[in-house]
Design an enzyme around this catalytic site. Structure first.
Site, mmCIF file in Angstrom:
data_model
loop_
_atom_site.group_PDB
_atom_site.id
_atom_site.type_symbol
_atom_site.label_atom_id
_atom_site.label_comp_id
_atom_site.label_asym_id
_atom_site.label_seq_id
_atom_site.Cartn_x
_atom_site.Cartn_y
_atom_site.Cartn_z
ATOM 1 N N HIS A 1 -14.354 12.389 -15.741
ATOM 2 C CA HIS A 1 -13.733 11.864 -16.947
ATOM 3 C C HIS A 1 -14.253 10.324 -17.255
ATOM 4 O O HIS A 1 -14.706 9.917 -18.370
ATOM 5 C CB HIS A 1 -12.141 11.863 -16.784
ATOM 6 C CG HIS A 1 -11.528 11.152 -18.150
ATOM 7 N ND1 HIS A 1 -11.422 11.705 -19.183
ATOM 8 C CD2 HIS A 1 -10.526 9.836 -17.757
ATOM 9 C CE1 HIS A 1 -10.666 10.795 -19.867
ATOM 10 N NE2 HIS A 1 -10.248 9.891 -19.130
ATOM 11 N N ASP B 1 -36.745 -1.426 -39.183
ATOM 12 C CA ASP B 1 -36.432 -0.615 -38.245
ATOM 13 C C ASP B 1 -36.112 -1.399 -37.031
ATOM 14 O O ASP B 1 -35.993 -2.543 -36.985
ATOM 15 C CB ASP B 1 -37.357 0.329 -38.186
ATOM 16 C CG ASP B 1 -37.070 1.607 -37.065
ATOM 17 O OD1 ASP B 1 -36.129 1.799 -36.041
ATOM 18 O OD2 ASP B 1 -37.321 2.781 -37.636
ATOM 19 N N TRP C 1 -14.933 6.574 -10.376
ATOM 20 C CA TRP C 1 -16.314 5.989 -11.025
ATOM 21 C C TRP C 1 -16.573 5.017 -10.351
ATOM 22 O O TRP C 1 -17.608 4.536 -10.471
ATOM 23 C CB TRP C 1 -15.622 5.870 -12.473
ATOM 24 C CG TRP C 1 -15.198 4.673 -12.596
ATOM 25 C CD1 TRP C 1 -13.887 4.173 -12.458
ATOM 26 C CD2 TRP C 1 -15.720 3.305 -13.301
ATOM 27 N NE1 TRP C 1 -13.527 2.874 -13.006
ATOM 28 C CE2 TRP C 1 -14.854 2.519 -13.461
ATOM 29 C CE3 TRP C 1 -17.133 3.172 -13.746
ATOM 30 C CZ2 TRP C 1 -15.304 1.114 -14.002
ATOM 31 C CZ3 TRP C 1 -17.501 1.858 -14.549
ATOM 32 C CH2 TRP C 1 -16.431 0.894 -14.407
ATOM 33 N N SER D 1 -31.382 3.763 -19.611
ATOM 34 C CA SER D 1 -31.169 3.686 -21.119
ATOM 35 C C SER D 1 -30.523 2.510 -21.811
ATOM 36 O O SER D 1 -30.847 2.033 -22.906
ATOM 37 C CB SER D 1 -30.190 5.007 -21.339
ATOM 38 O OG SER D 1 -30.044 5.068 -22.362
ATOM 39 N N SER D 2 -29.487 2.074 -20.881
ATOM 40 C CA SER D 2 -28.757 1.056 -21.502
ATOM 41 C C SER D 2 -29.646 -0.222 -21.641
ATOM 42 O O SER D 2 -29.446 -0.897 -22.590
ATOM 43 C CB SER D 2 -27.577 0.750 -20.871
ATOM 44 O OG SER D 2 -26.574 1.732 -20.882
ATOM 45 N N HIS E 1 -16.714 -6.005 -14.359
ATOM 46 C CA HIS E 1 -15.839 -6.679 -15.290
ATOM 47 C C HIS E 1 -16.787 -6.804 -16.459
ATOM 48 O O HIS E 1 -16.144 -6.567 -17.918
ATOM 49 C CB HIS E 1 -15.147 -7.789 -14.692
ATOM 50 C CG HIS E 1 -14.217 -8.313 -15.602
ATOM 51 N ND1 HIS E 1 -12.949 -7.448 -15.439
ATOM 52 C CD2 HIS E 1 -13.992 -9.097 -16.534
ATOM 53 C CE1 HIS E 1 -12.045 -8.007 -16.378
ATOM 54 N NE2 HIS E 1 -12.751 -8.824 -17.282
ATOM 55 N N GLU F 1 -18.916 -5.150 -17.816
ATOM 56 C CA GLU F 1 -18.764 -3.744 -18.528
ATOM 57 C C GLU F 1 -17.649 -3.571 -19.500
ATOM 58 O O GLU F 1 -17.844 -3.019 -20.645
ATOM 59 C CB GLU F 1 -18.738 -2.683 -17.627
ATOM 60 C CG GLU F 1 -18.900 -1.232 -18.073
ATOM 61 C CD GLU F 1 -19.982 -0.902 -18.767
ATOM 62 O OE1 GLU F 1 -20.988 -1.432 -18.561
ATOM 63 O OE2 GLU F 1 -19.776 0.316 -19.508
ATOM 64 N N TYR G 1 -16.430 -5.882 -21.380
ATOM 65 C CA TYR G 1 -16.523 -6.576 -22.298
ATOM 66 C C TYR G 1 -17.513 -5.882 -23.295
ATOM 67 O O TYR G 1 -17.871 -6.112 -24.494
ATOM 68 C CB TYR G 1 -16.798 -8.057 -21.984
ATOM 69 C CG TYR G 1 -15.541 -8.707 -21.667
ATOM 70 C CD1 TYR G 1 -14.471 -9.016 -22.497
ATOM 71 C CD2 TYR G 1 -15.179 -8.832 -20.253
ATOM 72 C CE1 TYR G 1 -13.290 -9.146 -21.990
ATOM 73 C CE2 TYR G 1 -14.203 -9.176 -19.882
ATOM 74 C CZ TYR G 1 -12.985 -9.504 -20.696
ATOM 75 O OH TYR G 1 -11.811 -9.994 -20.162
ATOM 76 N N SER H 1 -13.967 -7.252 -37.052
ATOM 77 C CA SER H 1 -14.406 -8.361 -37.804
ATOM 78 C C SER H 1 -15.399 -8.153 -39.060
ATOM 79 O O SER H 1 -15.116 -9.070 -40.162
ATOM 80 C CB SER H 1 -15.212 -9.566 -37.079
ATOM 81 O OG SER H 1 -14.519 -9.798 -35.845
ATOM 82 N N HIS I 1 -10.612 -10.240 -9.487
ATOM 83 C CA HIS I 1 -9.188 -9.918 -9.948
ATOM 84 C C HIS I 1 -9.074 -8.559 -9.625
ATOM 85 O O HIS I 1 -8.180 -8.179 -9.406
ATOM 86 C CB HIS I 1 -9.105 -10.397 -11.055
ATOM 87 C CG HIS I 1 -9.470 -9.885 -12.337
ATOM 88 N ND1 HIS I 1 -9.844 -10.419 -13.408
ATOM 89 C CD2 HIS I 1 -9.915 -8.663 -12.525
ATOM 90 C CE1 HIS I 1 -10.449 -9.827 -14.361
ATOM 91 N NE2 HIS I 1 -10.416 -8.374 -13.744
ATOM 92 N N HIS I 2 -10.341 -7.780 -9.534
ATOM 93 C CA HIS I 2 -10.168 -6.206 -9.386
ATOM 94 C C HIS I 2 -9.882 -5.936 -7.680
ATOM 95 O O HIS I 2 -9.681 -4.818 -7.229
ATOM 96 C CB HIS I 2 -11.333 -5.597 -9.783
ATOM 97 C CG HIS I 2 -11.394 -5.461 -11.195
ATOM 98 N ND1 HIS I 2 -10.931 -4.714 -12.047
ATOM 99 C CD2 HIS I 2 -12.279 -6.523 -11.853
ATOM 100 C CE1 HIS I 2 -11.505 -4.921 -13.246
ATOM 101 N NE2 HIS I 2 -12.132 -6.007 -13.289
ATOM 102 N N THR J 1 -9.822 -14.981 -26.662
ATOM 103 C CA THR J 1 -9.388 -13.803 -27.274
ATOM 104 C C THR J 1 -8.311 -13.803 -28.203
ATOM 105 O O THR J 1 -8.211 -13.446 -29.196
ATOM 106 C CB THR J 1 -8.774 -12.582 -26.133
ATOM 107 O OG1 THR J 1 -9.855 -12.584 -24.947
ATOM 108 C CG2 THR J 1 -8.550 -11.267 -26.662
ATOM 109 N N LYS K 1 -9.534 -14.956 -31.501
ATOM 110 C CA LYS K 1 -9.998 -13.847 -32.195
ATOM 111 C C LYS K 1 -8.981 -13.436 -32.970
ATOM 112 O O LYS K 1 -9.005 -12.899 -34.046
ATOM 113 C CB LYS K 1 -10.725 -13.045 -31.364
ATOM 114 C CG LYS K 1 -11.947 -13.299 -30.968
ATOM 115 C CD LYS K 1 -12.851 -12.224 -30.178
ATOM 116 C CE LYS K 1 -14.432 -12.801 -30.434
ATOM 117 N NZ LYS K 1 -15.161 -12.565 -31.776
ATOM 118 N N ARG L 1 -1.996 5.906 -8.696
ATOM 119 C CA ARG L 1 -2.867 6.340 -9.573
ATOM 120 C C ARG L 1 -3.911 7.556 -8.738
ATOM 121 O O ARG L 1 -3.964 7.232 -7.473
ATOM 122 C CB ARG L 1 -3.883 5.434 -10.365
ATOM 123 C CG ARG L 1 -4.477 4.626 -9.356
ATOM 124 C CD ARG L 1 -5.326 3.415 -10.234
ATOM 125 N NE ARG L 1 -6.532 3.839 -10.979
ATOM 126 C CZ ARG L 1 -7.451 2.822 -11.424
ATOM 127 N NH1 ARG L 1 -7.675 1.785 -10.820
ATOM 128 N NH2 ARG L 1 -8.431 3.571 -12.019
#
Lengths: 36, 540
Positions: free
Chosen positions: B86, B115, B151, B178-179, B262, B264, B266, B277, B311-312, B337, B340, B459
């Site tokens: 998932h 293009d 994951w 790809s990315s 991390h 990722e 963002y 925006s 922090h993870h 943040t 924003k 979890r």
């Protein structure tokens, strides 16, 4: 900007950005090699 | 205003006349070999929607199993596969490709480019994805089952994966390639193909946030690829990068993974900031408040995202100075943040607001993403995190960031630009029903998870103590409701060509080059770059 110059700039930007990506890939594996 | 309308009409007529002679190729070849940014954008978006439903079906399995205490529907090993798959599918298959699809469709239109700069590589970037996810999904049928170690793929657990392991690693490499190719294309396009006189600070926020996101991708996707390459060599080539028995360090994997992981986060939220925006000013009929400060805030967030990864890992154990550094650096992200969120609110302040579906999704984004942001600040506090770690509080936090955050922004973008893509207005009533059901059910699903986490429910487990039963039942009902609500979005898409004809500008308050081309956008646009005057009118 003429087409030829733009194409040259596009190629150069792509190569530089691609090289950065390769450097991160190789760099982090090298860090793993040096630490283990 | 009249002059502006005239100039836009001239541009629109010019584009239509100029491109009548060459349209898209016929048949399947149009899609297989396409180098057209609009076709590739459409394919990305449809692929993302497909993955959204496949990943969503896995969420339904998870929430059905957790609806009541005890083991009832699936084997615990399969449950773990579902949580792992998932996450991988939603992150790499749904959210990221959706934003790449939006970038493909909109960036050339917004900057006045004909293009993407590297159209053939663009085709490759997309077509690698179905292969990658075909491989990943095929692991469900392999001996030992699909990957079930989460994951995050932490060793040594992930090395216990059965036959699926090399396929997982190969699929992750393909997703990364790809990315990276997509990111190179975005950077090269924005740097080299902007309309004359469109300076960097005149670029629309969506383009800006994508430029920053693309740099993040270039920096961190190779790091993930490096990490999984080392996992592969540990498993099959006798190395011990992460194996303690061979002198390796499993914690090093966590550091490398989160150095990718991390930023990722963002990567999945900065383009969402860009979408919101664009939409809030349109429906507030005011320019974006503090455009340049938004650019600096997004850049600051991107920079900070590189120095907060540990922090993870507070519970892994680290020196006090490390804990303090990562705690304060994480809290610092709240500042840009906050800038924003303040700017979005200030844009709406005294605006002539209307509440069409894109605006509703954007408003919900501002409120609900902020809830995810607040719980993020709670998790940044080291001593508190040691309590919250690996509980449902974390699940609540990141789902608030990613579902009413990223996914709502994608929905907002789809409704906002759909008339430009199809040439017709979508069914607004259906859109609003989709919005309200999604918003009610998303909160019903994820808000109770805060309480479950604070009460100590871990979890990634298929069973739990009976004290958690009530909130889990509510969350499961909410999840099924949210899943069914997304079928309304499919109905909106299926009826998207039946609505009234869309005007070129579509929305009364819209500004920007993309609104100066006809609706639907012709197959080829901006083969001649827009004149500086038109570009300036569109942006001033």
């Amino acid at each position: 900007m003429d087409d030829a110059t733009r194409k040259k700039n596009i190629r150069r930007t792509a190569l530089v950005v691609g090289a950065i990506a390769v450097a991160f890939y190789v760099g982090f594996i090298m860090m793993g090699v040096l630490r283990s | 205003m009249q002059m502006e309308k005239d100039s836009m009409a001239t541009v629109a007529a010019d584009i239509t006349d100029h491109h009548d002679d060459h349209g898209p190729a016929k048949g399947i070849g149009r899609w297989l070999f396409s180098t057209n940014h609009k076709d590739i954008g459409t394919m990305y978006l449809l692929f993302s929607l497909t993955m959204f439903f496949i990943g969503g079906a896995m969420a339904m399995v998870i929430r059905s199993e957790l609806a009541v205490p005890g083991l009832q529907l699936v084997d615990p090993g399969f449950f773990n596969s579902m949580t792992t798959m998932h996450a991988l599918i939603m992150v790499f298959g749904a959210v990221m490709p959706a934003f790449v699809g939006l970038a493909n469709w909109m960036i050339p239109l917004m900057i006045g480019a004909p293009d993407m700069a590297l159209p053939r590589m663009n085709n490759w970037s997309f077509w690698i994805l179905p292969v990658a996810f075909g491989i990943l999904l095929s692991t469900l049928l392999m001996p030992g089952g699909a990957p079930a170690g989460g994951w995050t793929m932490y060793p040594p657990l992930i090395l216990q994966t059965g036959d699926a392991f090399p396929f997982l690693i190969f699929a992750v490499h393909l997703m990364g390639i790809s990315s990276i190719m997509g990111a190179i294309n975005v950077i090269v396009t924005i740097i080299n193909m902007r309309a004359p006189d469109m300076s960097l600070l005149k670029m629309p926020m969506f383009v800006w946030t994508w430029l920053i996101t693309a740099y993040l991708l270039i920096a961190v996707m190779p790091v993930l690829a490096g990490a999984v390459t080392m996992l592969l060599t540990d498993q099959f080539f006798g190395t011990s990068f992460f194996l303690a028995a061979g002198g390796g360090d499993p914690v090093m994997f966590q550091h490398i993974f989160w150095f990718f992981g991390h930023p990722e986060v963002y990567i999945m939220i900065l383009p969402a900031f860009g979408v919101v925006s664009e939409i809030i000013p349109t429906f507030s009929r005011k320019p974006l408040f503090g455009h340049d400060s938004m650019v600096y805030a997004a850049s600051s967030i991107a920079f900070l995202s590189f120095i907060v990864w540990a922090h993870h890992m507070f519970t892994v154990g680290m020196p006090l100075t490390g804990q303090l550094f990562f705690m304060f650096a994480t809290m610092l992200i709240a500042v840009p943040t906050g800038v924003k969120v303040f700017n979005w609110v200030a844009t709406m302040w005294r605006g002539s607001m209307t509440f069409e579906t894109p605006m509703l999704f954007s408003l919900a984004f501002v409120f609900l993403f902020t809830i995810g942001g607040f719980s993020g600040v709670m998790l940044a506090i080291t001593p508190a995190d040691i309590q919250y770690h690996d509980t449902y509080f974390v699940v609540a936090h990141f789902h608030y960031v990613l579902v009413p955050g990223s996914v709502f922004a994608i929905m907002a973008a789809a409704y906002y630009w759909l008339p430009k893509w199809t040439g017709h207005m979508y069914n607004e009533t259906l859109g609003k029903v989709h919005f309200w059901t999604s918003t009610i059910f998303v909160n019903m699903t994820f808000f109770p998870m805060h309480f479950l986490g604070l009460a100590g429910m871990p979890r990634r487990i298929p069973d739990y103590s009976t004290q958690f039963a009530d909130f889990n039942a509510i969350a499961s009902i909410g999840a099924i409701g949210f899943g069914l609500s997304q079928l309304i979005f499919v109905a909106v898409l299926l009826t998207a060509w039946k609505g009234s004809k869309a005007t070129d500008r579509v929305w009364e308050g819209s500004h920007g080059l993309e609104w100066t081309v006809p609706s639907p956008a012709p197959y080829h646009t901006w083969e001649t770059p827009p004149q500086a005057r038109i570009a300036n009118e569109a942006f001033d």
